[in-house]
Design a protein around this motif. Structure first.
Motif, PDB file in Angstrom:
ATOM      1  N   PRO A   2       0.830  -1.205   0.000  1.00 38.36           N
ATOM      2  CA  PRO A   2       0.000   0.000   0.000  1.00 38.36           C
ATOM      3  C   PRO A   2       0.865   1.256   0.000  1.00 38.36           C
ATOM      4  O   PRO A   2       1.877   1.332   0.702  1.00 38.36           O
ATOM      5  CB  PRO A   2      -0.801  -0.113   1.301  1.00 38.36           C
ATOM      6  CG  PRO A   2      -0.740  -1.555   1.671  1.00 38.36           C
ATOM      7  CD  PRO A   2       0.567  -2.064   1.177  1.00 38.36           C
TER       8      PRO A   2
ATOM      9  N   PRO B  69      -3.822   1.293   4.469  1.00 42.07           N
ATOM     10  CA  PRO B  69      -5.114   1.034   3.804  1.00 42.07           C
ATOM     11  C   PRO B  69      -6.317   1.596   4.541  1.00 42.07           C
ATOM     12  O   PRO B  69      -7.371   1.810   3.930  1.00 42.07           O
ATOM     13  CB  PRO B  69      -5.168  -0.497   3.731  1.00 42.07           C
ATOM     14  CG  PRO B  69      -4.181  -0.987   4.728  1.00 42.07           C
ATOM     15  CD  PRO B  69      -3.104   0.041   4.776  1.00 42.07           C
TER      16      PRO B  69
ATOM     17  N   SER C 210      -5.424   2.989  -2.022  1.00 41.39           N
ATOM     18  CA  SER C 210      -6.288   2.642  -0.885  1.00 41.39           C
ATOM     19  C   SER C 210      -7.558   1.927  -1.349  1.00 41.39           C
ATOM     20  O   SER C 210      -8.149   2.298  -2.374  1.00 41.39           O
ATOM     21  CB  SER C 210      -6.669   3.901  -0.121  1.00 41.39           C
ATOM     22  OG  SER C 210      -5.528   4.497   0.467  1.00 41.39           O
TER      23      SER C 210
END
Length: 617
Positions: free
Chosen positions: A40, A44, A82
Motif C-alpha cells: 500500500p 489502507p 487505498s
C-alpha cells in the motif's frame, strides 16, 4: 537445450495488505523466494476527509522515501492505492475525497518511481476513475504503469445490487472494456487479474488471454490442500495460470498462510512448479522467442534481394523442405514409371532457388525415387547466385544448371516436367506467387506438374488490443498495412474461413484479382481489432503445409500469421455476426489488399487503391 531445461524461475511477487516496516516485508518476501512486493502507498485504513480536521493534518501521509534506495523503489516495490477510494460514488463528498486522496497517492508513487501502481476496479461505473487515470498517464513526465485489478468473475453481491441499478455490465471483462476504451487503450494501462475460487468457462478465460494482462493475483484462499498438507490449485486454476504464463504475466501471491506449517514459501514453490512443468515450447515457439506480438513488415522478395541471414533462418525449418522433398518424390514417381526410370530424364526447374534448399530437396527426392533428373536453378538475386555457383563448383557439378534471371523473363531452352517454387507468404499469395508462376509456367510442359499445385489464404476476426495499441503510436497509414506477427497475446474470435485460392499451372483465365465476403458468428462479447490471416498449400499429392491453427504443420516455423488491422476497434456482442470483405487488387506495377467490416456496424475501407501499402511487381 530443450525448452524445459532452459526455463528459469518465474518472477513472482508478494502482496501485503499492510506494511508496518517495509524492510521487514521485503526480507520476508525475498526469503520465501519472491522477487518483488506489492505494498500500500499509504496505510489502507487511512481515510482522509478534507472537509474535517484530518484535512489539516501535520503528520506525514506515509513512510519516508529514504527507507529504500531509489533503485529499490523503482524495481522491487509495486504500489497499490487505498481500497476505500470511490471516484464514481454518487455521493459528491465521497467522490471528491477519493479524487484528492488518489491524487496524493499516485503522485507519491510517481515520486518514488514505482514501476507500476495497482488500482482497484469494482464495477462498470468507472467513468470518473478512467478520466482521472487518463489525465495522469497523459502527463509527459509519467511513464509509470497502471495495473487495473479486478476479479475473474463478478462477486455475487454485485450482481444482485450494483448491476440492478443499471449503468454497469455484469462481468469484469465488461468493466475492463469500458475502462480501457475511456483511456483510449493506452499502453501504460494493463490488467492485474485476481483469481477467484470459481472461474468462468473456458471461452471467457481464453478471452482474458487476449488482453494485456501484466499480473495475476493468486489469493491463498483459492488453494486446496493435498494429501501431504501442501497448497495446490485445482486443475482449472492450474491450466489458466499456465495459459497466462505463456503471455509473460507475473503471479502475485496475496493473503496469509493457510495450508502448511512450512510457511508462505510453499505457495511460491508451487506456483514456480507450475511454471517449470509447463509443456516445453515446440520448434515454432522456440524459433519465435522474442518475436511474440511483434509487428513486422512482410517480405517483398520480388522487389528486394534477401540477405544471407534471412535465407539462413528459413533454411532451418525442419518441416517445409521435408514436405517439398516428398512432393517432388511423388511427382517423379507419377511422372516416370518403374520401367522407364533408367532411360527417361525429368527436367526439374527450381524457380526462385535462393541458396539452393529446394535444389537439394530435388536431388534427394530423385535419389530416393531412383529417377533421373536434370535441374535448372533460376534465381534473380545476384548475391544468391554466387552461393549457387559455388554449390555447382564444389558439390552439384553438372547435375544443376544455374540461371541468373527473373523467372518471368527467362527463355528456357527446353520445357520442364516439374516446376518447383517456394514463393508463398504468410497470406499465401502476398509474395506474388501467382504473378511469378504465371510467367514461369511458360517454361512448363502442357502436362507438367507445379509444386505447389494449390494454395489458399484464410481469415478470422481477431481481438488484439496489444497490437492495436502498438499501432496507435504511429501514423494513420499504419492501420492500412498488413503485418507478419507471431500471435500470442490475442484472442481469435471464430474459426478461420478460406479466403482466396490459386491453382497451378493455370492455363485458363490468369486474372489474379480476387474478392470475398466472410461472415463469422461471435460466441461472446468482445472487441475486434482486425483480421488474422493464415494459409495452407497442397504441394503435390499428400504433401501439404499449413499455418491454419486447426491443422498447423507440426514444427514448421517459416511463416507467422498475418494481421490486417482495423483503425477503430469494434465492440461485438455474443450471438452477433461479423462480416468482413477482402479484395486482392492488381495493376501493372503492384498488388495490394483492401479490407473492411460491414457488420455488425459498417467500417471504413482500408488501403483503397493501395495508398498505404502495396507489393511491387
Amino acid at each position: 537445450m530443450s525448452g524445459k531445461a532452459a526455463r528459469v524461475n518465474v518472477s513472482a511477487g508478494r502482496d501485503f495488505f499492510s506494511v508496518p516496516d517495509i524492510s521487514v516485508a521485503l526480507c520476508d518476501a525475498f526469503s520465501a523466494g519472491f522477487e518483488f512486493i506489492v505494498s500500500p502507498i499509504v496505510h489502507p485504513r487511512f481515510y482522509r476527509n478534507w472537509k474535517g480536521p484530518s484535512g489539516q493534518r501535520s503528520e506525514p501521509l506515509t513512510r519516508s522515501d529514504m527507507l529504500l534506495s531509489s533503485s529499490d523503489w523503482s524495481s522491487i516495490v509495486v504500489g497499490k492505492t487505498s481500497p476505500w477510494l470511490k471516484l464514481d460514488s454518487e455521493d459528491p463528498d465521497i467522490r471528491k475525497n477519493s479524487e484528492r486522496a488518489l491524487l496524493e497517492e499516485i503522485r507519491y508513487a510517481s515520486h518514488l518511481s514505482h514501476p507500476a501502481v495497482v488500482v482497484n476496479l469494482r464495477d462498470g461505473r468507472c467513468h470518473n476513475l478512467a478520466r482521472f487515470i487518463s489525465e495522469f498517464i497523459q502527463d509527459p513526465h509519467s511513464n509509470m504503469q497502471v495495473w487495473i485489478r479486478l476479479p475473474t468473475i463478478t462477486p455475487h453481491e454485485q450482481i444482485t445490487t450494483n448491476d440492478k441499478k443499471g449503468g454497469s455490465n455484469t462481468t469484469p471483462w465488461h468493466w475492463w472494456n469500458t475502462f480501457r476504451t475511456l483511456c483510449e487503450n493506452s499502453k501504460q494501462i494493463g490488467l492485474a487479474l485476481e483469481l477467484t475460487a470459481d472461474l468462468p468457462d473456458k471461452a471467457e478465460l481464453d478471452r482474458w488471454c487476449g488482453e494485456p494482462v501484466r499480473a495475476v493475483f493468486v489469493p491463498t484462499s483459492v488453494f486446496l490442500t493435498n494429501k501431504r498438507g501442501f497448497p495446490v490449485l485445482s486443475k482449472c486454476h492450474q491450466t489458466f495460470l499456465q495459459q497466462l504464463y505463456k503471455i509473460n504475466i507475473q503471479p502475485v501471491l496475496s493473503g496469509f498462510c493457510r495450508h502448511s506449517e512450512k510457511g508462505i514459501q510453499t505457495y511460491h514453490q508451487y506456483i514456480n512448479h507450475l511454471y517449470q512443468t509447463m509443456t516445453p515450447p515446440d520448434e515454432v515457439e522456440l524459433f519465435g522467442k522474442g518475436y511474440e506480438d511483434f509487428l513486422q513488415n512482410p517480405l517483398q522478395p520480388l522487389m528486394d534481394n534477401l540477405e544471407s541471414q534471412t535465407y539462413e533462418v528459413f533454411e532451418k525449418d525442419p518441416v517445409k523442405y521435408t514436405q517439398y522433398q516428398k512432393a517432388i518424390y511423388f511427382a517423379l514417381v507419377d511422372r516416370v514409371s518403374d520401367d522407364q526410370r533408367d532411360t527417361v530424364v525429368s527436367v526439374v526447374m527450381v524457380v526462385g532457388a535462393g541458396r539452393g534448399p529446394l535444389v537439394r530437396a530435388a536431388l534427394a527426392a530423385a535419389e530416393r525415387a531412383e529417377r533421373l533428373i536434370k535441374i535448372y536453378a533460376v534465381e534473380k538475386n545476384p548475391n544468391a547466385i554466387i552461393t549457387l555457383r559455388n554449390m555447382t563448383l564444389h558439390e552439384w557439378k553438372d547435375k544443376v544448371t544455374i540461371i541468373s534471371s527473373d523467372m518471368r523473363d527467362w527463355k528456357a531452352p527446353e520445357k520442364a516436367d516439374i516446376l518447383v517454387s517456394e514463393l508463398l507468404g504468410s497470406f499465401s499469395d502476398n509474395e506474388l506467387s501467382p504473378e511469378c508462376l504465371d510467367g514461369a509456367q511458360l517454361a512448363l510442359k502442357d502436362d507438367g506438374i507445379s509444386i505447389p499445385s494449390q494454395y489458399a489464404s484464410y481469415v478470422a476476426p481477431l481481438c488484439a488490443p496489444k497490437l492495436h495499441t502498438e499501432l496507435a503510436k504511429g501514423k494513420e497509414s499504419d492501420y492500412e498495412t498488413p503485418y507478419v506477427v507471431m500471435l500470442r497475446n490475442v484472442h481469435v474470435l471464430a474459426e478461420p474461413q478460406r479466403c482466396f485460392t490459386f491453382s497451378h499451372p493455370n492455363w485458363g483465365d490468369r486474372d489474379n484479382n480476387r474478392y470475398g465476403s466472410f461472415t463469422f458468428l461471435v460466441g461472446q462479447d468482445s472487441c475486434v481489432h482486425g483480421i488474422a490471416g493464415y494459409f495452407d498449400a497442397v504441394l503435390y499429392g499428400s504433401a501439404t503445409i499449413s499455418t491454419v491453427p486447426s491443422n498447423h504443420s507440426p514444427g514448421m516455423f517459416s511463416w507467422f500469421p498475418i494481421y490486417f488491422p482495423f483503425k477503430t476497434p469494434v465492440y461485438v456482442t455474443a450471438g452477433s455476426h461479423i462480416t468482413v470483405h477482402f479484395w486482392r487488387r492488381c495493376s501493372r506495377t503492384k498488388v495490394w489488399y483492401e479490407w473492411c467490416m460491414s457488420a455488425p456496424v459498417p467500417g471504413p475501407l482500408h488501403n483503397p487503391n493501395g495508398r498505404s501499402y502495396a507489393i511491387g511487381l
